[in-house]
Enzyme design. Structure first.
Site, PDB file in Angstrom:
ATOM      1  N   SER A   8       0.853  -1.183   0.000  1.00  0.00           N
ATOM      2  CA  SER A   8       0.000   0.000   0.000  1.00  0.00           C
ATOM      3  C   SER A   8       0.891   1.237   0.000  1.00  0.00           C
ATOM      4  CB  SER A   8      -0.919   0.000   1.226  1.00  0.00           C
ATOM      5  OG  SER A   8      -0.179  -0.113   2.424  1.00  0.00           O
ATOM      6  N   GLY A  19      -4.741   0.034   5.852  1.00  0.00           N
ATOM      7  CA  GLY A  19      -3.953  -1.155   5.562  1.00  0.00           C
ATOM      8  C   GLY A  19      -4.607  -2.425   6.074  1.00  0.00           C
ATOM      9  N   ASP A  20      -5.248  -2.327   7.238  1.00  0.00           N
ATOM     10  CA  ASP A  20      -5.948  -3.488   7.802  1.00  0.00           C
ATOM     11  C   ASP A  20      -7.111  -3.904   6.903  1.00  0.00           C
ATOM     12  OD1 ASP A  20      -4.219  -3.106   9.962  1.00  0.00           O
ATOM     13  OD2 ASP A  20      -5.663  -1.807  10.978  1.00  0.00           O
TER      14      ASP A  20
END
Length: 313
Positions: free
Chosen positions: A223, A254-255
């Protein structure tokens, strides 16, 4: 089964301020509390994508019941090892006027050897053939830096696939055990490959990802925020432009992309659709306040735009 591991959960307190001034009195115009920690964030998104998971790790102190009640409310299965220490609190400051996002994160509790052994025993018993295991986030005090390598090895010995999202030495040690996939951001990948973050570009990122893949990692999803994303797999190299969405908070994006990887594996999406879905998940998340989990409807709304941004190199 999907298992998410959060070794250092946090209660996220988000403060919204119109014009944050360092060293001055600031008036808060909005506040929200969210249970967090990267693995827990993944479980929250997965639930909204209609995928059940087992959330595990460590919980203790005055916020333990808060976490368990919230997970129960969301109908997320969980089993955390009870510790003597307190769950940490992370403060997120959102400056509306200047579009600045500041994180103030505590280190977390001290984990005893007995507590760690209890967790590893439970984790080892839970991992089964065909499971998807998500290992993500930092680690609290008292846990060895090779913990993600240990947990990856245990899961693989049981026949499970591992997705690793960590940074620094924790990521480096985990990669030694060849997880199925990793999801570093541009900063984490730069450090891993010995590059200066401010000097990297898409070509250098791709070169770095290929070097990691040669170490035995099947898939690498990087990312890159406003620069987009890169996805390197056994089938090829794919890039995506960033989605144009109003950014309210960057925590948890990101999660959400890790959750997208899990979703894609379960639903047998091809690589281009996987990257499209991951970018849509990340884009939906940054448009939300706090560490609120994006919904499937919000992701699907962004998918047409996201698919147009993906190309094979």
């Amino acid at each position: 089964m999907v298992i998410t591991v959060t070794l250092n959960p946090a209660l996220d307190k988000t403060l919204i301020i119109d014009n944050f001034k360092l060293g001055d009195v600031n008036r808060v115009i909005g506040v929200r509390y969210d249970i967090g920690g990267k693995g827990i964030n993944v479980s929250k998104v997965l639930k909204n994508l209609d995928i059940d998971s087992l959330a595990t790790g460590f919980l203790g102190g005055i916020f333990k019941d808060t976490f368990e009640r919230e997970l129960d409310k969301r109908k997320i299965s969980h089993h955390f090892i009870t510790i003597n220490g307190d769950v940490r609190t992370n403060v997120k400051i959102i400056d509306n006027k200047n579009k600045l996002y500041t994180d103030i994160n505590e280190a977390g509790p001290n984990i005893t050897s007995e507590e760690l052994n209890s967790f590893i025993s439970f984790y080892s018993n839970q991992c089964q053939k065909g499971d998807l295991v998500v290992l993500s986030g930092g680690i609290p005090i008292g846990i060895p830096k090779d913990i993600y390598g240990t947990l990856t090895r245990i899961a693989k010995e049981k026949g499970a696939l591992v997705i690793l999202d960590a940074e620094g030495s924790f990521l480096d040690e985990g990669i030694k055990e060849k997880p199925f996939a990793i999801k570093p951001n541009i900063y984490e990948l730069s450090l891993l490959c010995g590059m200066k973050p401010e000097e990297v570009d898409e070509k250098k990122i791709i070169k770095g990802a290929i070097s990691i893949k040669k170490k035995g990692v099947n898939s690498i999803l990087i990312s890159m925020g406003s620069l987009g994303a890169v996805y390197v797999t056994d089938n090829g190299i794919y890039t995506s432009k960033a989605l144009k969405v109003p950014v309210k908070n960057t925590v948890g994006a990101g999660d959400s992309m890790v959750a997208a990887l899990v979703y894609s594996l379960i639903n047998n999406l091809d690589d281009m659709d996987t990257l499209s879905f991951a970018q849509a998940c990340g884009g939906a998340t940054v448009s939300l306040e706090g560490t609120k989990a994006c919904t499937k409807e919000q992701v699907e709304e962004l998918l047409p735009q996201s698919k147009k941004n993906v190309r094979r190199v």
